[in-house]
Design an enzyme around this catalytic site. Structure first.
Site, PDB file in Angstrom:
ATOM      1  N   GLY A   5       2.783  63.233  22.938  1.00 13.58           N
ATOM      2  CA  GLY A   5       3.599  63.483  24.113  1.00 13.58           C
ATOM      3  C   GLY A   5       4.967  62.854  24.018  1.00 13.58           C
ATOM      4  O   GLY A   5       5.943  63.383  24.533  1.00 13.58           O
ATOM      5  N   ASP A  47      -9.339  56.037  24.028  1.00 15.22           N
ATOM      6  CA  ASP A  47      -9.223  57.455  23.660  1.00 15.22           C
ATOM      7  C   ASP A  47      -9.899  57.714  22.313  1.00 15.22           C
ATOM      8  O   ASP A  47      -9.328  58.342  21.422  1.00 15.22           O
ATOM      9  CB  ASP A  47      -7.757  57.880  23.615  1.00 15.22           C
ATOM     10  CG  ASP A  47      -7.602  59.399  23.630  1.00 15.22           C
ATOM     11  OD1 ASP A  47      -8.539  60.082  24.093  1.00 15.22           O
ATOM     12  OD2 ASP A  47      -6.554  59.907  23.182  1.00 15.22           O
TER      13      ASP A  47
END
Length: 603
Positions: free
Chosen positions: A96, A209
């Site tokens: 991102g 994650d």
């Protein structure tokens, strides 16, 4: 921003670093509300690049969506760029806010490395803070299964970067499927991953994650080596990874939903600890063994945000062996999984291996209640080792007897009282049941005797009826025989035959009508018919000493009824032996018709 829905959507959207994920979330959250969509997109643009509002005012272009990624300066050509001693050669990843390149280092050593750098144009305070937090988190690690950081710095255009070990490999699930690793090899790789995560926890870092794309596997000297990468959303325990503020908004989800723990799905980082990574490790182990995640990917993708969170927090996934048995049929129909790499035979082998200990190991890691999960990644790895070595695993659920023992120890007084009351009730119930059983037995005995009497009475009535019917038939048969005999004496052969036939039909087992009809047949020279009736009469117990039988042995002999001849001869011999001094010459004459073993033609 007075609309609370708009605020919540905006706060969640800025956490979606991938453009496709952000677009998918906006499609789901905004639905058909075009005004809401345009407002949120404008806020996203202002958040990432405030100055761009002068060129792209909110709502100025309503013909297409506007996202922060459009503000990135795509004119920067990174390939060939020199950053310190590193020359960028090839882009291998994009997140991102960061880009990952293969870079060549010339000095002081010659090697290839991975260089991660913030994208141009997205250098907001929050992005820089997250980037530096990731850089610091990885720098803290010193483990063979975690990517190593070599150097960090800032480019001439003030973008931070860090250089780390270049891992040329595949995501762990793709590697295992491509190499068709068996259960044991997959579990050994999983032990290495658990060891790396445990090391991170000891350094005070929660990954948050863990998923296949963040666990790369490469070959070192022919041996598979797992590397945990991407600490971009890592959280520190009891320390700060950077001096800059990294604020995780209250209504935000950190991580990937398919691998997210129930506490992460609450959209608050305040209640997340190392056991959240244990859950993600359980999902990863589930996928390694089954070829699919505990929750269906398509279902989560199509569910709304609230429904997705509910599924993660509340629904219990099927055990790995159960899920694999369901997937196996699909694999067989499709001649093997195209995306997973396991064929039907391997799936069936996996299913049998999973039942039992492996099922319990995975399900313990996936417990909704984190207090029931493994307390550390090391404990999970140790249980996997126990399984591989054929030792008992701690994940196996306690037996019912063990659970009762624990309950009894905690509640001794209550158990004692309940036991005393229970014994009293049992004894009283037993006495009542004994008395009741005695009464039932007596009643059953009376009923049985009554039934026996009724059956005997019914049988007696039936027997009486049969005797009466037999007597009636016998009388009728005797009357027909007498009538036939009168017709016979009068030379009325057909009338005599009719009466004898009727008598035989009424009483087929009565020998007298057959003897009389046999005599009629003999008078008419119907020798085979006469012999047949004599044979039946003999079988039905006819008295053979009467004059009607004096010529029958010869008849049997001449018509081929040798068995009947032999039987009649034996009866005559017995009768002759009773009075050897005065033999019955007529009986003796009946026996003097030749050897029954010699065939004699009938003339």
């Amino acid at each position: 921003m007075t609309n609370p829905t708009e605020r919540a959507i905006f706060l969640q959207a800025i956490e979606e670093e991938n453009l496709d994920d952000r677009l998918a979330y906006l499609d789901s959250a905004c639905g058909d509300d075009a005004n809401l969509r345009q407002s949120v997109e404008g806020l996203l643009a202002a958040h990432e690049q405030p100055a761009a509002l002068l060129d792209h005012p909110i709502g100025a272009d309503r013909s297409r969506p506007f996202l922060a990624r459009e503000l990135v300066d795509e004119s920067v050509d990174h390939i060939g760029m020199q950053i310190g001693p590193y020359k960028l050669r090839e882009q291998i990843g994009e997140g991102g806010f960061g880009l990952v390149f293969v870079a060549e280092q010339e000095q002081p050593v010659r090697r290839r490395v991975a260089l991660k750098i913030v994208k141009p144009g997205v250098g907001s305070k929050e992005v820089i803070a997250r980037f530096e937090a990731e850089r610091q988190a990885v720098a803290l690690m010193n483990h063979p299964n975690i990517t190593q950081v070599f150097e960090a710095g800032v480019t001439t255009d003030h973008r931070p970067y860090f250089v780390m070990e270049l891992v040329r490999g595949l995501p762990i699930t793709e590697f295992c499927d491509e190499k068709q690793l068996d259960v044991r090899d997959r579990l050994n790789l999983m032990i290495d991953v658990c060891s790396a995560v445990h090391h991170a926890h000891q350094k005070g870092v929660i990954h948050r994650d863990i998923k296949p794309s963040n666990v790369m596997v490469t070959l070192h000297d022919g041996k598979a080596v797992a590397k945990v990468i991407d600490f971009g959303v890592a959280k520190a325990l009891g320390q700060k990874l950077t001096d800059k503020t990294v604020y995780t908004r209250f209504f935000s989800m950190i991580g990937t939903p398919l691998y997210m723990s129930p506490e992460q799905a609450k959209m608050s980082s305040l209640d997340v600890d190392t056991r959240s990574d244990i859950y993600s490790l359980g999902v990863l182990l589930y996928e390694l063994l089954v070829g699919a995640t505990p929750f269906d990917r398509g279902r989560l993708d199509s569910a709304g945000l609230d429904e997705m969170r509910r599924i993660i927090r509340e629904e219990e996934p099927p055990r790995p062996s159960t899920r694999l048995s369901t997937l196996t049929a699909e694999r067989i129909r499709s001649l093997g999984i195209q995306s997973g790499g396991m064929g039907p035979s391997q799936s069936r082998s996996f299913s049998s291996d999973l039942r039992g200990d492996l099922d319990w190991i995975v399900m313990k890691a996936l417990e909704k209640d984190r207090t029931r999960r493994y307390d550390s990644a090391a404990s999970l790895a140790q249980d996997i080792r126990h399984y591989l070595q054929g030792e008992p695993v701690t994940a196996r659920p306690p037996s019912k007897f063990y659970q009762f023992q624990k309950f009894a120890r905690r509640n001794r007084v209550v158990i004692g009282i309940v036991t005393l009351v229970g014994c009293t009730m049992v004894l009283g119930t037993a006495a009542s049941l004994w008395q009741m059983s005695q009464a039932i037995q007596e009643r059953n005995a009376k009923d049985e005797a009554l039934r026996g009497a009724m059956v005997a009475k019914a049988e007696a009535i039936t027997a009486k009826q049969e005797v009466e019917l037999f007597a009636t038939y016998l009388t009728q048969a005797n009357e027909l025989v007498a009538s036939g005999h009168a017709h016979l004496n009068a030379g009325q052969w057909s009338e005599a035959a009719r009466d004898y036939d009727a008598a035989v039909e009424i009483q087929p087992s009565y020998y007298l009508p057959r003897v009389q009809r046999a005599q009629l047949y003999a008078r008419l020279h119907l020798w085979p018919e006469a012999a047949k009736d004599y044979a039946i009469a003999l079988a039905n117990g006819a008295r053979t000493t009467q004059p009607q039988w004096w010529g029958v042995p010869a008849l049997f002999r001449f018509t081929g009824h040798l068995g009947e001849y032999q039987r009649l001869a034996e009866q005559y011999q017995v009768q002759l032996m009773k009075e050897p001094e005065e033999p019955d010459w007529l009986l003796l004459r009946g026996l003097m018709v030749g050897d029954p073993a010699e065939p004699i033609a009938l003339v």
